[in-house]
Design an enzyme around this catalytic site. Structure first.
Site, mmCIF file in Angstrom:
data_model
loop_
_atom_site.group_PDB
_atom_site.id
_atom_site.type_symbol
_atom_site.label_atom_id
_atom_site.label_comp_id
_atom_site.label_asym_id
_atom_site.label_seq_id
_atom_site.Cartn_x
_atom_site.Cartn_y
_atom_site.Cartn_z
ATOM 1 N N LYS A 13 14.402 22.834 63.921
ATOM 2 C CA LYS A 13 13.607 23.102 65.124
ATOM 3 C C LYS A 13 12.187 23.491 64.709
ATOM 4 O O LYS A 13 12.013 24.245 63.749
ATOM 5 C CB LYS A 13 14.274 24.242 65.906
ATOM 6 C CG LYS A 13 13.627 24.554 67.244
ATOM 7 C CD LYS A 13 14.408 25.667 67.963
ATOM 8 C CE LYS A 13 13.854 25.968 69.328
ATOM 9 N NZ LYS A 13 14.593 27.048 70.015
ATOM 10 N N SER A 67 15.903 25.854 74.657
ATOM 11 C CA SER A 67 14.740 25.209 74.116
ATOM 12 C C SER A 67 14.983 24.322 72.897
ATOM 13 O O SER A 67 14.127 23.500 72.562
ATOM 14 C CB SER A 67 13.710 26.280 73.758
ATOM 15 O OG SER A 67 14.209 27.122 72.747
ATOM 16 N N SER A 113 19.170 29.278 73.834
ATOM 17 C CA SER A 113 18.500 28.047 73.389
ATOM 18 C C SER A 113 19.227 27.225 72.338
ATOM 19 O O SER A 113 18.850 26.087 72.090
ATOM 20 C CB SER A 113 17.103 28.366 72.872
ATOM 21 O OG SER A 113 16.238 28.517 73.968
#
Ligand code: GLN
Length: 474
Positions: free
Chosen positions: A79, A154, A178
């Site tokens: 990420k 996210s 997330s």
């Protein structure tokens, strides 16, 4: 042809060990998939083709020497709020669009030691604020099961990459869900470890008392493998846990009691298919020999409101460092104040600005007691509810989300609708407890997930029960 669809870390390791294919072949296979599918999905913001091929060759050497570990040569995605030295770390924001990390996050360092292969950096909501990746400054990540729907957020890029076979495993971060929510939306496994079990050093901070790094993967065993590799005390993170308590005794109990909170509390937000799916999960647990008990978590209904005070407060403080002087974007003004205004005004997107406003407001002198301190008091009550629940049960079961992945644009106009996405996931962040989302069931022809929450540092119980539930062999 390597069957990427059914590949797990263990299978890939065994195949590379047996010489069925090399790390270079495996990395090449993923790079091919990325080339084919990423333009449509937008899971990766950048693909590290050159360095990944180099790393794969080094991994192949480790296999030849006989020093390969389980993660050697495993192609992973990271990420884009986790630092990899020398690579851009944008956090999905214009303000860090060209910012290059000057050091490795501890988790990255640990994976580099194992000689994992880093395929690229994945998309996210700006500074990890969101539940759909629609807040990314670099476009939405589409759900591989239906490209008209969001991948969740996210960590939507990481979850979509795993689900679409664009990597074998990925790292995400979880402040209110997330990791787990996008994993549920994309039909993969996501683990939020105990707060402090994995070092946050090198994670671009969102809410420092809530943030956790964890794996997004194909099956429970893979989550366990990655978690083993990345956990541990770190002198660079003062909140990392010194000691990992042994939970052996509990694990040896043959059957456990699973608590299910009374989710009428969520006032009709939850889709009927989700409730039906939960009922089916309960029946399945019973048929596997577990005891299922209904529990009360009276303060659960305040978990989302308290989060949307605590998080903006912490985020507004954490984001103060992006001022056009220290990092990233710099929009020069006539004087220092104007440089701040211009840089932050242009660099941050609308959701980030909204949270800075709220955060600054709730921390300001006249409102601290009314909002921030009150929200923290509520957080303590939620913690007590869970402590009490764990006196009676070994594990808590909930849906991961209120429904399946929603359509792109469906919730983006209404921030409160988007915030309600966190309803089942945020309690584990308030309390620091470990939680896992595993794929189970479907609605609207999309995957659904269920969540298990365990007591503090009891990840091993999550793994054991999740594997048992899914019928996953080691
Ligand atoms: N939906 C949460 C938020 O927008 C997700 C945060 C997270 O876990 N990074 O704050």
């Amino acid at each position: 042809m390597i069957d990427l669809n059914n590949l797990t870390i263990k299978k890939a390791h065994q195949a590379m060990k047996a010489g069925e294919y090399s790390c270079l072949d495996l990395t090449g296979a993923y790079l091919n998939e990325i080339e084919k599918k990423n333009p449509k999905l937008n899971a990766y913001l950048e693909v590290f083709t050159e360095s990944a091929l180099k790393e794969a060759k080094i991994a192949d050497k480790k296999f030849k020497e006989g020093t390969a570990t389980l993660l050697t040569g495993i192609p992973i995605a990271v990420k884009d709020n986790i630092l990899i030295k020398g690579k851009i770390a944008s956090a999905g924001s214009k303000i860090l669009e060209n910012y290059k990390a000057t050091y490795d996050a501890t988790v990255v360092k640990k994976l580099k030691k194992e000689k994992a292969v880093f395929l690229g950096r994945t998309n996210l909501d700006e500074f990890a604020m969101g539940a759909s990746t629609e807040n990314s400054a670099f476009g939405v990540t589409k759900n591989p099961h239906d490209i008209e729907r969001v991948s969740g957020g996210s960590s939507g890029g990481s979850a979509a990459a795993v689900a679409a076979n664009l990597c074998l495993a990925a790292l995400g971060s979880d402040t209110a869900g997330s990791i787990r929510q996008p994993s549920s939306f994309c039909g993969v496994v996501g683990l939020k470890p105990t707060y402090g079990a994995v070092s946050r050093y090198g994670l671009i901070a969102l809410g420092s008392s809530l943030d956790c790094i964890g794996p997004i993967v194909k099956n429970v065993r893979d989550a366990e493998i990655i978690q083993e590799a990345i956990k541990g005390w770190d002198k660079s993170d003062s909140t990392s846990l010194r000691e990992v308590k042994s939970q052996k005794l509990k694990i040896e109990k043959s059957k456990f009691t699973v608590g299910v909170p009374n989710i009428r509390l969520t006032d009709g937000q939850i889709k009927s298919e989700t409730l039906k799916n939960l009922e089916e999960a309960i029946e399945k647990l019973k048929s596997l020999g577990y005891k299922v008990k209904s529990i009360e978590l009276p303060n659960l209904r305040y978990a989302v409101p308290a989060y949307y005070i605590i998080l903006p407060a912490e985020a507004s403080a954490n984001l103060a460092r992006y001022d056009g002087v220290k990092y990233g974007l710099r929009e020069k003004g006539e004087n220092l104040m104007e440089t701040y205004f211009k840089t932050r005004g242009r660099g941050f997107g609308p959701e980030v600005r909204r949270r800075i406003f709220i955060g600054t407001y709730v921390l300001s002198a006249g409102y601290l007691d009314a909002y921030y301190n009150k929200a923290n008091a509520v957080r303590d009550l939620i913690k007590k509810d869970f402590e009490k629940a764990f006196e009676e049960v070994d594990l808590i079961l909930t849906p991961t989300t209120a429904g399946p992945a929603f359509k792109i644009g469906e919730k983006s106009a209404d921030p409160v609708q988007m915030y309600l996405e966190d309803i089942f996931t945020v309690p584990a962040n308030h309390t620091g407890l470990p939680a896992i989302s595993i794929p189970y069931g479907q609605a609207e022809e999309m995957p659904l997930g269920i969540q298990f929450i365990a007591s503090h540092q009891n990840e091993s119980l999550l793994f054991k029960v999740s594997k048992d539930f899914l019928g996953e062999k080691d």
